[in-house]
Motif scaffolding. Structure first.
Motif, short mmCIF file in Angstrom:
data_model
loop_
_atom_site.label_atom_id
_atom_site.label_comp_id
_atom_site.label_asym_id
_atom_site.label_seq_id
_atom_site.Cartn_x
_atom_site.Cartn_y
_atom_site.Cartn_z
N LEU A 368 4.09 8.54 -9.15
CA LEU A 368 4.56 7.35 -8.14
C LEU A 368 4.48 7.71 -7.13
CD1 LEU A 368 6.99 3.89 -9.23
CD2 LEU A 368 6.95 4.90 -6.79
N ILE A 372 1.51 7.26 -2.86
CA ILE A 372 2.18 6.42 -2.40
C ILE A 372 1.43 8.17 -1.25
CG2 ILE A 372 3.68 5.27 -1.19
CD1 ILE A 372 4.85 4.21 -3.56
N TYR A 378 1.25 2.02 -3.97
CA TYR A 378 2.31 1.45 -5.26
C TYR A 378 1.84 1.23 -6.40
CZ TYR A 378 5.94 -0.37 -7.76
OH TYR A 378 6.93 -0.84 -8.54
N GLU A 380 3.20 0.72 -11.06
CA GLU A 380 4.66 0.76 -11.34
C GLU A 380 4.83 1.67 -11.88
OE1 GLU A 380 3.79 -3.46 -13.70
OE2 GLU A 380 5.23 -2.17 -15.17
N GLN A 384 1.18 4.81 -13.95
CA GLN A 384 1.20 6.03 -13.54
C GLN A 384 1.24 7.12 -14.96
OE1 GLN A 384 1.03 7.10 -10.44
NE2 GLN A 384 2.04 4.18 -9.47
N GLY A 412 1.65 -3.32 -11.12
CA GLY A 412 2.16 -3.52 -9.87
C GLY A 412 2.34 -4.17 -8.88
N ARG A 420 9.65 -1.53 -5.55
CA ARG A 420 9.15 -0.74 -4.56
C ARG A 420 9.97 0.23 -4.05
NH1 ARG A 420 3.08 -3.55 -3.42
NH2 ARG A 420 3.90 -5.24 -4.95
N GLU A 421 10.69 0.23 -3.18
CA GLU A 421 11.10 0.91 -2.59
C GLU A 421 12.01 2.46 -3.66
OE1 GLU A 421 13.49 -0.24 1.13
OE2 GLU A 421 11.33 -1.22 1.46
N ASP A 423 11.42 2.58 -6.23
CA ASP A 423 10.75 3.32 -7.30
C ASP A 423 10.57 5.02 -6.76
OD1 ASP A 423 11.01 1.25 -9.57
OD2 ASP A 423 9.35 0.66 -9.29
N TYR A 424 9.85 4.22 -5.54
CA TYR A 424 9.78 5.44 -4.37
C TYR A 424 10.60 6.51 -4.15
CZ TYR A 424 7.63 7.91 -0.68
OH TYR A 424 7.19 8.70 0.86
#
Ligand SMILES: *Cc1c(COP(=O)(O)O)cnc(C)c1O
Length: 437
Positions: A368, A372, A378, A380, A384, A412, A420-421, A423-424
């Motif tokens: 993931l 990015i 992005y 979800e 991936q 996603g 999202r943040e 997850d990143y």
């Protein structure tokens, strides 16, 4: 001694050696010796294609983001050079051929692969109701459905569904747009933001503390007791399945536009994240119809939820659950948190599926963050799962330089920025952890 579906664990391990790794929760790869006489029948897919064409003017009118595709709910196919280079470097191997991403995380309307099957089944139901009542003929301009008359007509009917999240989101959004009442039975994994969004759209969200199969079962029961209610059955519906299958001929067109011809010496490998098996199964069925033996179908599942692999490898199909073999069905990949495979999809995949593998949640998060960093995209965690496929396929098979690999991204675009943040960050953390070891 514990007996699992008539055999001891040791008997199962002897019969199905891949279970050793699977039950130790190791990432594993399993090759399916499939029924080679299988032929996918276009007669199953064609009516779905035609029906979606009839609805295209309505979609284009109601969902402006579908305008550029003339009302087709479709996603781009893009080359991901940087990600391919990154995967090769990461594993210290080369992936012969070219890697593409099929961007179903960016499908219009609901931002996941479920915008294919889910929306198809709802519009099929809506069309049938309106034709029966004399409100519509198949020769009409379907933009007429966007009217108070139709919305008030559909408000007398309910659509119900059991979901881990994204199917509910698709059904809820299209169902409410048409004017239906919608009941979504959500399993424990379903993310809060998905429930919040659906409630905001006027969907009746019923929360179940149990897993996905239970949510489906309870939804099915409630729906059976009420007239005027159509239950969308993720485990059994042929409408969902063939709705997904329409993806293939569109993909073939996208490949041709890129001057990619698939044949004996130019094989296609497609990597699909798998939950209950409906979405990947339907797409695979369509791909078999479009490309025959030149396409290789590979499913990806989380290490705690490999229900499809378990069903196929033990030949117990939908009779088996991951819990029967002591796995937890706990994964951050909510779209793949399914403990029992679809009966319908298992039946068709006996003739389509080439291989299955399992992937750890840690790896999903690494990819993931990598996606990015390399491509600025992005998707979800569930989406991936396909990225491990080109690596495993290259390691376990002879893949020619002329191959085309497609990783099917599945969700996603509707995920809120704060999630999202998070997850990143987790992905970057997983990267750092692996570099330390
Ligand atoms: C539903 C879903 C899948 C898998 O589809 P199944 O029909 O359950 O096999 C994969 N990825 C995402 C993001 C999904 O929502």
């Amino acid at each position: 001694m514990q007996i699992i579906h008539g055999k001891t664990k040791n008997e199962w391990l002897k019969e199905v050696p891949v279970l050793q790794e699977v039950l130790e929760r190791k990432e594993s790869y399993w090759i399916h010796s499939k029924d080679s006489a299988f032929n996918a029948d276009n007669a199953n897919i064609l009516p779905a294609k035609k029906r979606l064409m009839r609805f295209a003017p309505y979609f284009a009118h109601k969902f402006p983001e579908t305008n550029k595709n003339n009302g087709m709910i479709e996603s781009p196919l893009i080359r991901v050079h940087q990600m391919q280079a990154h995967l090769e470097q990461d594993e210290g191997i080369s992936i012969p051929g070219r890697l593409f991403l099929k961007c179903d995380h960016a499908l219009p309307v609901s931002g996941s692969v479920k915008a294919r099957g889910g929306i198809y089944e709802v519009v099929k139901h809506a069309e049938a109701l309106a034709i029966q009542s004399g409100l519509l003929t198949i020769h009409d301009d379907y933009r007429k459905i966007d009217s108070p008359l139709f919305r008030s007509f559909y408000s007398k009917y309910t659509i119900a569904v059991g979901s881990t999240g994204n199917l509910g989101l698709s059904i809820g959004l299209i169902g409410r747009t048409l004017g239906f009442h919608v009941d979504v039975h959500m399993s424990a994994e379903a993310k809060q933001w998905k429930k919040d969004l659906l409630r905001k759209k006027g969907v009746n969200v019923i929360e179940h503390p149990s897993d996905y199969s239970e949510a489906v079962k309870l939804g099915r029961l409630t729906a059976a007791n009420s007239a005027h209610c159509h239950f969308i059955d993720d485990e059994k519906s042929t409408d969902l399945f063939f709705g997904y299958a329409t993806a293939a001929s569109r993909l073939k067109k996208q490949l041709l536009e890129k001057q990619i011809l698939i044949d004996e010496s130019n094989p296609l490998y497609v990597y699909l994240p798998c939950g209950v098996g409906g979405a990947p199964g339907g797409i695979a069925y369509g791909l078999k119809q479009a490309f025959g033996r030149h396409v290789h179908i590979i499913f990806a599942e989380p290490i705690e939820s490999p229900c499809f692999m378990l069903g196929m490898a033990t030949q117990l199909y939908s009779r088996v659950s991951v819990q029967d073999f002591g796995l937890s069905n706990r994964t951050a990949a909510d779209g793949l948190a399914v403990g029992r495979p679809s009966e319908l999809s298992s039946m068709y995949m006996a003739g389509c599926l080439d291989a299955c593998y399992t992937i750890s949640d840690n790896r999903l998060y690494r990819y993931l963050a990598d996606l990015i960093d390399t491509e600025g995209i992005y998707a979800e965690p569930s989406a991936q799962a396909g990225f491990y496929g080109p690596i495993l396929t290259s390691l376990n098979n002879h893949v020619p330089e002329t191959a085309t690999h497609i990783v099917w991204s599945t969700g996603g675009n509707m995920v809120p920025p704060d999630i999202r943040e998070d997850d990143y960050s987790r992905g970057k953390q997983e990267r750092m952890n692996i570099q330390k070891n």
